[in-house]
Write a protein that holds these residues in place. Structure first.
Motif, PDB file in Angstrom:
ATOM      1  N   GLU A  29       5.714  -6.744 -30.913  1.00  8.51           N
ATOM      2  CA  GLU A  29       5.697  -6.183 -32.265  1.00  8.51           C
ATOM      3  C   GLU A  29       6.489  -4.877 -32.329  1.00  8.51           C
ATOM      4  OE1 GLU A  29       1.507  -7.591 -34.324  1.00  8.51           O
ATOM      5  OE2 GLU A  29       1.478  -5.897 -32.951  1.00  8.51           O
ATOM      6  N   ASP A  30       6.270  -4.006 -31.352  1.00  9.65           N
ATOM      7  CA  ASP A  30       6.944  -2.700 -31.348  1.00  9.65           C
ATOM      8  C   ASP A  30       8.449  -2.854 -31.172  1.00  9.65           C
ATOM      9  OD1 ASP A  30       4.510  -1.512 -31.663  1.00  9.65           O
ATOM     10  OD2 ASP A  30       4.246  -0.968 -29.556  1.00  9.65           O
ATOM     11  N   ARG A  31       8.857  -3.798 -30.323  1.00 13.21           N
ATOM     12  CA  ARG A  31      10.292  -3.925 -30.028  1.00 13.21           C
ATOM     13  C   ARG A  31      11.049  -4.585 -31.172  1.00 13.21           C
ATOM     14  NH1 ARG A  31      14.580  -3.467 -29.928  1.00 13.21           N
ATOM     15  NH2 ARG A  31      16.142  -3.401 -28.263  1.00 13.21           N
ATOM     16  N   GLU A  33       9.796  -5.038 -34.400  1.00 10.49           N
ATOM     17  CA  GLU A  33       9.316  -4.595 -35.709  1.00 10.49           C
ATOM     18  C   GLU A  33       8.810  -5.775 -36.544  1.00 10.49           C
ATOM     19  OE1 GLU A  33      12.541  -2.395 -37.410  1.00 10.49           O
ATOM     20  OE2 GLU A  33      12.233  -0.672 -36.118  1.00 10.49           O
ATOM     21  N   ARG A  35       5.088  -8.373 -37.266  1.00  3.44           N
ATOM     22  CA  ARG A  35       3.642  -8.421 -37.164  1.00  3.44           C
ATOM     23  C   ARG A  35       3.254  -9.785 -36.619  1.00  3.44           C
ATOM     24  NH1 ARG A  35      -0.748  -9.707 -41.027  1.00  3.44           N
ATOM     25  NH2 ARG A  35      -2.670  -8.861 -40.133  1.00  3.44           N
ATOM     26  N   GLY A  50       7.995 -10.756 -40.771  1.00  2.00           N
ATOM     27  CA  GLY A  50       8.921  -9.627 -40.738  1.00  2.00           C
ATOM     28  C   GLY A  50      10.301 -10.067 -41.157  1.00  2.00           C
ATOM     29  N   ASP A  51      11.320  -9.341 -40.687  1.00  2.00           N
ATOM     30  CA  ASP A  51      12.706  -9.689 -40.951  1.00  2.00           C
ATOM     31  C   ASP A  51      13.062 -10.995 -40.226  1.00  2.00           C
ATOM     32  OD1 ASP A  51      15.662  -9.326 -39.528  1.00  2.00           O
ATOM     33  OD2 ASP A  51      15.639  -8.763 -41.659  1.00  2.00           O
ATOM     34  N   ASN A  54      14.591 -10.683 -36.693  1.00  2.00           N
ATOM     35  CA  ASN A  54      13.598 -10.202 -35.725  1.00  2.00           C
ATOM     36  C   ASN A  54      12.532 -11.254 -35.452  1.00  2.00           C
ATOM     37  OD1 ASN A  54      14.952  -7.804 -35.560  1.00  2.00           O
ATOM     38  ND2 ASN A  54      13.591  -6.684 -36.937  1.00  2.00           N
TER      39      ASN A  54
END
Length: 336
Positions: A29-31, A33, A35, A50-51, A54
């Motif tokens: 999730e952090d890398r 971006e 959920r 998300g995008d 990503n």
């Protein structure tokens, strides 16, 4: 906001993918971006939102973790970071070459498998070539995988003995006089080889094979004058060989034998100014048929995640140092 749903076979697999306190998916999730959450009403589905770009990368990482969980390899932080790094570097397609093929079974019945793409290719190189150089940083499995392949070949009766050797060079410190017989004196230098054999064969099987002469572990100096037929030979820490020692070792190869040479050219313990036999051999032998030079990278590190960061930090330091030295030389020539 887009989303992708990945079906998972069971709640147990979902738990393994997510990790303790969701530690694995938090890294993803952090890398990327995105959920990531579990939606049990869809039948143990993992949802990624998300995008779109990503989501695509995160989905490939999750699918790789799912594959690892289903194969019984387990999922941990190191495997998760490896999947993330491969996706970030645009190498996610290479993850598909990793399969469930077992290289060797340990004494405890645990299968030994390639954990990275680099390790998988290394194992294939060993199978398909007579001489293989495994070169790369610490923690990439160079020695352990070579020993596993050697034990597998011995069990299949492809060879009649295993010979492991390494140069008796101290790593930047003087151990001084060591008490005991010859075996006691050389044991400190050969300990990593013992560890790998104990893991793959077990203590009793190892001792039994040593007694029968099926397994031999000795300093490199003891190879001189010998012809090693029908053997699986491993030279470890080869960066600490001199050019003369390396040539001597390579010319010991006999009929129906295989030789694996492992080393890390960034960790040479030879006296300052002494050329490494490994570096010279690679430059001379690369391109010869049936000799393969396999180069590991920091992505193949399977130890603690900090090992990879340490390797990258040292590489950056060496590049900066080399750049400063080059600038100093140019400045000196300009002044002249």
């Amino acid at each position: 906001m887009a989303e992708n749903i990945i079906a998972v076979e069971s709640s147990a697999i979902v738990s393994e993918i997510f990790g303790s306190y969701d530690s694995n998916v938090k890294l993803i999730e952090d890398r990327f971006e995105v959920r990531i959450y579990n939606r049990s009403e869809d039948g143990n589905s993992i949802v990624i939102s998300g995008d779109e770009h990503n989501i695509s990368l995160a989905s490939k990482a999750i699918n790789y973790l799912k594959k690892c969980a289903l194969s019984g390899d387990g999922v941990n932080e190191q495997i998760t970071l490896y999947a993330i790094n491969m996706c970030v570097d645009g190498m996610e397609s290479e993850l598909s070459v990793l399969d469930d093929s077992c290289l060797c079974i340990t004494a405890k019945g645990k299968p030994i498998k390639a954990k990275t793409v680099g390790q998988k290719k290394y194992a294939e190189d060993i199978k398909n070539n007579t001489i293989v150089f495994g070169i790369g940083p610490a923690g990439t499995g160079k020695t352990f995988l070579a020993v596993a392949m050697a034990v597998s070949a011995l069990r299949k009766r492809e060879v009649s003995r295993i010979i492991l050797t390494r140069p008796a060079v101290e790593a930047g410190e003087r151990l001084g006089y060591l008490p005991g017989d010859l075996q006691s004196k050389i044991d400190p230098y050969l300990r990593p080889l013992y560890d790998a054999l104990y893991e793959t064969m077990g203590n009793e099987a190892y001792a039994r094979n040593v007694e029968k002469g099926v397994i031999e572990i000795a300093p490199l100096a003891y190879m001189r004058g010998r012809t090693l037929d029908n053997s699986f030979i491993i030279l470890d820490e080869a960066q600490n060989t001199t050019p003369e020692q390396m040539k001597m070792f390579l010319t010991r190869l006999g009929l129906s034998s295989k030789a694996i040479i492992t080393g890390d050219l960034t960790q040479t313990d030879l006296p300052r100014g002494q050329k490494s036999g490994l570096a010279q051999a690679v430059s001379i032998l690369e391109g010869i048929d049936d000799i393969k030079i396999h180069r590991f990278t920091d992505k193949d590190v399977v130890r603690h995640r900090l090992v990879q960061q340490i390797i990258l930090a040292y590489e950056k330091h060496d590049r900066e140092k080399s750049g400063k030295e080059e600038n100093r030389k140019r400045t000196y020539k300009f002044k002249q």
